[in-house]
Design a protein around this motif. Structure first.
Motif, PDB file in Angstrom:
ATOM      1  N   ASN A 105       1.077  -1.550   0.177  1.00  0.00           N
ATOM      2  CA  ASN A 105       0.114   0.256  -0.216  1.00  0.00           C
ATOM      3  C   ASN A 105       0.637   1.404   0.326  1.00  0.00           C
ATOM      4  N   LEU A 106       2.026   1.103   0.444  1.00  0.00           N
ATOM      5  CA  LEU A 106       2.756   2.796   0.192  1.00  0.00           C
ATOM      6  C   LEU A 106       2.956   2.488  -0.706  1.00  0.00           C
ATOM      7  N   TYR A 233      -5.848  -3.670   4.804  1.00  0.00           N
ATOM      8  CA  TYR A 233      -4.066  -3.714   4.556  1.00  0.00           C
ATOM      9  C   TYR A 233      -3.636  -5.104   5.110  1.00  0.00           C
ATOM     10  N   ALA A 234      -4.404  -4.747   6.327  1.00  0.00           N
ATOM     11  CA  ALA A 234      -4.019  -5.638   7.461  1.00  0.00           C
ATOM     12  C   ALA A 234      -4.207  -7.606   6.934  1.00  0.00           C
ATOM     13  N   TRP A 242      -1.419   4.740   4.838  1.00  0.00           N
ATOM     14  CA  TRP A 242      -2.050   6.050   4.283  1.00  0.00           C
ATOM     15  C   TRP A 242      -2.556   6.926   4.941  1.00  0.00           C
ATOM     16  N   LEU A 243      -2.494   6.615   6.532  1.00  0.00           N
ATOM     17  CA  LEU A 243      -3.344   7.186   7.462  1.00  0.00           C
ATOM     18  C   LEU A 243      -1.550   8.795   7.710  1.00  0.00           C
ATOM     19  N   TYR A 244      -0.600   8.119   7.990  1.00  0.00           N
ATOM     20  CA  TYR A 244       0.090   8.945   8.749  1.00  0.00           C
ATOM     21  C   TYR A 244       0.307   9.912   7.663  1.00  0.00           C
ATOM     22  N   LYS A 245       0.670   9.529   6.383  1.00  0.00           N
ATOM     23  CA  LYS A 245       0.353  10.726   5.608  1.00  0.00           C
ATOM     24  C   LYS A 245      -0.770  11.982   4.552  1.00  0.00           C
ATOM     25  N   LYS A 378       6.786  -1.091   8.211  1.00  0.00           N
ATOM     26  CA  LYS A 378       5.452  -0.100   7.883  1.00  0.00           C
ATOM     27  C   LYS A 378       5.816  -0.590   6.212  1.00  0.00           C
ATOM     28  N   GLY A 379       7.542  -0.463   5.577  1.00  0.00           N
ATOM     29  CA  GLY A 379       7.065  -1.365   4.454  1.00  0.00           C
ATOM     30  C   GLY A 379       7.865  -0.007   3.029  1.00  0.00           C
TER      31      GLY A 379
END
Length: 462
Positions: A105-106, A233-234, A242-245, A378-379
């Protein structure tokens, strides 16, 4: 030297082994048990798709995006850059499936938000299973300090004096908050709203606090989120990047132009607004989480392990004392302050290549061809340019209608042990939003002096 690099890496498949300062109310193990066992997505810390791919010993497939594929073809070289991966080509994982290569997802985020870039697939075939040890840039402070002290003669006396004055001014202005944070780390709680507001004020004087603040919130969001997006995603073994972006871009004007966490400093009221806008259920607990977690991490990443946090104070302390008691903080401050010197473009390679060489040596000895950002798995993963025991191939990629990537044309460029050019924006009054221009940081994988590739710009984020 090796002990410092070992200290800066985390293997979440093993119990915590770092030495930490005395009198912390909660140990690293305490936090590990909480994060892994008491949060909705904590199980992904150990059991994520990236870690499973590393330890499998099978070929790793990684995605890199670039605006400069022509320059790569012409030069036949791939350079790496610094940041959270110290000296590696910045990538995200690809999952090999029957339908093709599915971006993490990243990577999907990077491709969607940078549509003018060319995706490049890398295949890294390791010699043995790769240890899941990730480098945590929050723990690099002592290495930054040691590198500066080793090459201090590269600065003119006036530059060294300027640096000392800047450090002292920042420390004095933030000393009250730093002492409050240490008291909180020892179990003496400050009301969370007051703590957050004091933290916000202190970021302008000690920019490292902005990075710590952001990483704590990123952790909170990724581990506690319960949205359908996060759950999807999990299910494929991924934390939701996407949350922290979204958080960063909502919190700071112009963050999409220059990702500079020295400007990340929301006050309490704004913090609650931001989290409520992302996932309302997480708003009520965020301030208290930041108070506890940031206090603990500040003590653990900035103080020397021999210290007792009950006897450390920043108020009235001189710089020599703090270099011994808090080498992590002084190193992080030096690393960021030196970027704003007029001669930084000349000094950059002197200081950053020295650290990259040490990291490459550590990774070679540990068997790590693909280092990753170990704050959380986290990728964010890279390719080590001078690992001698793995084979690396690359192709430009084509995406199908479902988002899967397929190799197109093989790229015949090879990695070289060189760092791409890097530039930091001029310091602005009050740390107002800076804008990127033609001198902006070269992205992961660009080659200097060839044209700058802005495809994966992370600015001064690490």
């Amino acid at each position: 030297m090796r002990d410092e690099w070992e200290h800066a890496h985390t293997d979440y498949t093993k119990p915590a082994q770092r030495r930490i300062p005395a009198s912390l109310a909660e140990s690293e193990d305490d936090w590990r048990h909480y994060l892994e066992g008491d949060t909705p997505n904590g199980w992904l810390i150990q059991n994520n798709a990236m870690t499973e791919a590393l330890v499998s010993g099978q070929p790793m497939y990684l995605l890199h995006t670039t605006k400069d594929i022509g320059a790569i073809h012409t030069s036949g070289e791939l350079h790496v850059s610094t940041g959270c991966l110290v000296g590696a080509l910045y990538c995200s994982p690809l999952a090999c499936q029957r339908e093709g290569l599915r971006p993490h997802n990243l990577g999907a985020y990077l491709m969607r938000t940078k549509p003018s870039t060319t995706p490049v697939i890398f295949e890294v075939t390791p010699d043995v299973p790769i240890p899941p040890k990730g480098v945590d840039y929050l723990h690099l402070g002592p290495i930054h300090l040691r590198t500066y002290e080793r090459y201090q003669s590269f600065l003119a006396p006036a530059e060294n004096n300027q640096l000392d004055r800047a450090l002292l001014a920042g420390l004095r202005a933030a000393a009250v908050f730093l002492d409050i944070a240490l008291r909180n780390a020892a179990g003496h709680a400050t009301p969370a709203p007051e703590f957050i507001d004091r933290l916000s004020d202190a970021v302008a004087h000690v920019p490292f606090l902005g990075y710590l603040y952001f990483e704590v919130l990123s952790e909170y969001l990724m581990l506690h989120s319960a949205t359908s997006e996060t759950k999807s995603y999990a299910q494929v073994g991924e934390l939701n990047n996407w949350l922290y972006k979204r958080l960063a871009f909502a919190a700071v004007d112009g963050m999409d132009q220059l990702f500079d966490l020295a400007r990340f400093a929301p006050r309490h009221h704004r913090l609650v607004q931001l989290i409520d806008g992302l996932e309302p259920a997480l708003g009520p607990g965020v301030a208290e989480y930041v108070r506890r977690r940031l206090s603990h991490l500040l003590a653990r990443t900035t103080l020397h392990p021999s210290q007792d946090i009950g006897s450390v104070t920043f108020q009235g302390a001189d710089l020599s004392t703090l270099r011994q008691a808090a080498p992590g903080l002084i190193g992080q401050m030096i690393f960021r302050e030196i970027r704003y010197m007029p001669r930084y473009q000349q000094l950059y390679h002197c200081f950053e290549k020295a650290k990259a060489l040490e990291a490459w040596d550590y990774w070679n000895n540990e068997g790590i061809p693909t280092p990753f950002n170990g704050i959380l798995p986290k990728g964010e993963i890279g390719i080590h340019p001078v690992y001698p025991r793995s084979a690396v191939r690359a192709w430009t990629a084509e995406a199908d209608s479902r988002g899967y990537l397929h190799p197109a044309k093989e790229v015949t460029a090879g990695f070289t042990p060189h760092l791409a050019s890097w530039w930091a924006p001029p310091r602005q009054s009050g740390r107002k939003a800076a804008t990127a221009d033609s001198r902006v940081e070269a992205a992961r994988g660009t080659r200097s002096p060839l044209p700058i590739d802005r495809s994966s710009i992370k600015g001064v984020s690490a």
